[in-house]
Design an enzyme around this catalytic site. Structure first.
Site, PDB file in Angstrom:
ATOM      1  N   ASP A   1     -55.238  -7.358 -54.369  1.00 54.36           N
ATOM      2  CA  ASP A   1     -55.994  -8.601 -54.237  1.00 54.36           C
ATOM      3  C   ASP A   1     -56.884  -8.761 -55.484  1.00 54.36           C
ATOM      4  O   ASP A   1     -57.103  -7.815 -56.247  1.00 54.36           O
ATOM      5  CB  ASP A   1     -56.818  -8.618 -52.942  1.00 54.36           C
ATOM      6  CG  ASP A   1     -57.150 -10.045 -52.495  1.00 54.36           C
ATOM      7  OD1 ASP A   1     -57.015 -10.982 -53.312  1.00 54.36           O
ATOM      8  OD2 ASP A   1     -57.557 -10.227 -51.335  1.00 54.36           O
TER       9      ASP A   1
ATOM     10  N   GLU B   1     -63.696 -17.122 -47.543  1.00 49.86           N
ATOM     11  CA  GLU B   1     -63.967 -15.683 -47.532  1.00 49.86           C
ATOM     12  C   GLU B   1     -65.382 -15.385 -47.023  1.00 49.86           C
ATOM     13  O   GLU B   1     -65.811 -15.963 -46.027  1.00 49.86           O
ATOM     14  CB  GLU B   1     -63.662 -15.106 -48.922  1.00 49.86           C
ATOM     15  CG  GLU B   1     -62.195 -15.438 -49.315  1.00 49.86           C
ATOM     16  CD  GLU B   1     -61.744 -14.873 -50.644  1.00 49.86           C
ATOM     17  OE1 GLU B   1     -62.100 -13.723 -50.944  1.00 49.86           O
ATOM     18  OE2 GLU B   1     -61.002 -15.558 -51.378  1.00 49.86           O
TER      19      GLU B   1
END
Ligand code: BGC
Ligand code: BGC
Length: 678
Positions: free
Chosen positions: A332, A564
């Protein structure tokens, strides 16, 4: 006029110089040879620098086409805040990606670049693209065929600019709605996440086959304008993310501040027995492998304190050996820096040796390549490990047909934001609406007098959520999403001329009896008798009551957009705001019925709004086709959506699933799976 001229010129340039495939003079370039033979041939011709380049993914904000060439990069991405420098339209994207692709193809071996993006609810970064409901809404719809068609449509809109790698679907099984990524997920149920996400992946990866069939028909009619005509279109790549257990993060296990916001769960720790981890969080990946997913992205999170990016047991033992995943594993965004090793070079070594094949280090490609070189020469990364990672990347590029078709698919251009795709998105919106309460307020009927209020009624950014044009979304400027329809515009469209709609975001409505011309309009425009009668009836009711201005008030409120950890909240943070409660209270006496529409990525605590509302509908984050909400409200489509998360009555009803404590369970308002039909 000027804008049009620029676009036109760019389009002309693009179709004039299509990216063409390399000649078939070497074995690896010959599409008739088996993929494994091509991989072996190409690997044998690559220098160490060529190989390492395939293991690094750069970010387009930091990397120029010249660097793609000199660094031999194998992949590039647009992050959440990364449109083309200018213009942000079809031509701008196509030109930008073509520039990078041309650089990759100009290297001696001409290995095409894989360009990736987060098209998590359609091609959200492109104004004018179709925006589907975020996954939480699709979970409510729970319809695999819908998922398949959405995957397919998304693949086509991305192919129009030459993007064949999507960092979707997110397959997190979410335990705690306080997590800022709940809206990106398919809910709390492992089986539902598995079947829906697998359908999406199948649809996405085969998304261009349908286009190919259409192209074939157009070709027969002599209408195919694609410069690459006659070649098979690429097979795009989906990504299951984030491996493993991202949805199981424990509240409070994360505590960092980036971009001014403190995290609580995002990138945190998932805890407990391995058997629980595997039973709850692994099945979606098994379903993805069965669906042929090409890539798996590793989670920032840890499990029992061990960061996933360094977890060789789960990356190799489980994902590779037990599950037989053969695609590529990608890290990621800038995740390696969280690994427990001294220095960035040791963090890189740890990730690669644990089994990460491609490093998403958008801003540090040169540095990472230098580190990989050093690790290779010192033997800290074995040559076999490098070959294994590179072979995985190449195998996919061959299997995808990228060598034969590295450019954009011109024939897909008209699909971007097309009527068909918008109709599909609208269908998805209709199917995702969840009716929580209805005391005679729904369906609406044409000819009613309606008041519409609330921040989320007429705001495309708010109804589209995070990952829309920018990473954490936007609000307040509807011009930014051309072709899209707000909830209000949808109500007007579906309600037609006979429905009188008065809109005030703040709930300040004039008395309709002061606006006699509106009545005249209704009677004049209502084209069938029923509607005229309904209107007369409504007027009579209003006059009868004396103090109410309308048949129904529709209050549309919910969450701001976020991404997020910016969306991590504590339980108190999931209440409807004081302002929204006040708005509901203010609007309540002005109409006979109050319908509350929630535009949100997760359940919210309703408090007094529960009793104040005659009907409550959860619209989730519907995206560009707000009219789908109106379709359902007007009874054009039935309410079929069901809650993908349990809905708390108050803060004590919020806790980690699946094992809610009896005390928490007692404070639920609606169980997971709840949803009325009418
Ligand atoms: C997110 C991923 C995303 C990546 C690239 C990360 O911050 O966790 O889901 O794919 O960024 O934008
Ligand atoms: C990227 C995300 C990333 C975020 C955090 C965004 O621009 O697209 O992937 O997580 O920045 O810095």
């Amino acid at each position: 006029m000027k804008g049009f001229a620029v676009t036109f010129t760019l389009t002309m340039v693009l179709s004039a110089i299509p990216l063409t495939a390399q000649p078939n003079d070497l074995p690896y370039r010959d599409p008739r040879r088996p993929v494994e033979e091509r991989v072996a041939d190409l690997l044998g011709r690559m220098s160490l620098a060529d190989k390492l380049g395939q293991m690094v993914m750069g970010g387009r904000d930091w990397v120029t086409p010249a660097q793609v060439e000199t660094q031999r990069l194998g992949s590039l991405l647009s992050g959440g805040d990364s449109p083309p420098p200018a213009p942000n339209n079809l031509a701008g994207w196509t030109a930008m990606i073509q520039g990078y692709q041309a650089a990759a193809l100009s290297t001696p071996l001409g290995i095409p670049l894989l360009y990736g993006i987060d098209a998590v609810h359609g091609f959200g970064a492109l104004p004018g693209a179709t925006l589907f409901p975020h996954q939480v809404g699709l979970a409510a719809a729970d319809n695999p065929d819908l998922m398949r068609r959405i995957g397919q449509a998304t693949a086509q809109e991305l192919a129009a600019v030459g993007i064949y790698w999507n960092f979707a679907p997110m397959v997190a099984v979410v335990d705690d709605i306080r997590w800022g990524r709940a809206f990106e997920s398919l809910g709390a149920d492992t089986a539902r996440v598995s079947r829906l996400a697998a359908a999406y992946t199948g649809g996405f990866q085969q998304g261009l086959e349908a286009l190919d069939q259409d192209r074939e028909r157009e070709r027969e009619r002599g209408q195919d304008q694609d410069p690459n005509r006659g070649q098979d279109l690429p097979r795009p790549l989906a990504t299951a993310k984030h491996y493993l257990g991202d949805g199981g993060v424990v509240f409070g296990s994360s505590h960092f501040q980036i971009r001014g916001a403190w995290s609580r769960l995002d990138r945190g720790d998932t805890q407990g027995e391995e058997s629980v981890l595997l039973a709850r969080h692994l099945p979606p990946y098994q379903a993805q492998v069965a669906a042929g997913v090409g890539a798996v992205m590793i989670s920032y999170s840890s499990w029992n304190g061990v960061r996933m990016h360094g977890h060789s047991d789960l990356l190799q033992g489980v994902l590779r050996r037990q599950m037989g995943f053969t695609g590529l594993v990608v890290s990621d965004w800038e995740a390696l820096q969280f690994l427990p090793a001294t220095g960035f070079d040791q963090q890189v070594a740890m990730a690669v040796n644990a089994g990460v094949d491609v490093l998403m280090e958008p801003a540090r490609t040169a540095e990472v390549l230098g580190i990989l070189q050093a690790l290779a020469s010192s033997g800290q990364i074995a040559p076999a490990r490098i070959d294994e990672a590179v072979a995985r990347v190449l195998r996919l590029k061959f299997a995808m047909g990228l060598f034969e078709h590295p450019g954009a698919v011109a024939a897909a251009g008209p699909r971007v934001g097309s009527a068909d795709h918008r109709a599909l998105a609208r269908e998805a919106v209709r199917k995702s609406q969840v009716l929580l309460k209805n005391q005679g307020a729904l369906p609406l009927w044409r000819g009613q007098r309606l008041l519409v209020a609330g921040s989320h009624a007429d705001d495309l950014g708010l109804q589209s959520g995070g990952w829309t044009l920018v990473w954490s979304g936007f609000q307040g400027d509807n011009q930014r999403l051309p072709g899209a329809t707000t909830l209000l515009a949808g109500l007007r469209e579906v309600g037609g001329d006979s429905t009188l709609i008065d809109y005030s975001p703040t709930g300040d409505f004039a008395d309709p009896r002061a606006t006699a011309d509106a009545d005249t309009k209704a009677v004049a425009k209502a084209d069938d008798k029923d509607e005229v009668q309904a209107d007369a009836k409504a007027d009579a009711d209003i006059d009868g009551k004396g103090d109410q201005k309308a048949d129904a008030a529709i209050v549309v409120v919910g969450e701001p957009p976020y991404s997020e950890w910016l969306g991590d909240r504590d339980a108190e943070g999931l209440r409807l705001t004081v302002e929204d409660q006040a708005l509901i209270a203010r609007v309540r006496p002005q109409a006979r019925k109050l319908i509350l529409i929630l535009v949100t990525g997760r359940p919210l605590i309703l408090d007094q709004a529960l009793d104040a509302s005659d009907a409550i509908v959860v619209a989730w984050l519907p995206g560009s086709e707000g009219a789908g909400v109106a379709d359902t409200l007007f009874g054009e489509a039935p309410f079929t959506g069901r809650l993908p998360f349990a809905w708390p009555r108050d803060v004590s009803g919020i806790g980690p699933a699946p094992n809610l404590s009896p005390a928490t369970e007692a404070r639920l308002l609606f169980p997971e799976g709840f949803g009325l039909s009418d």
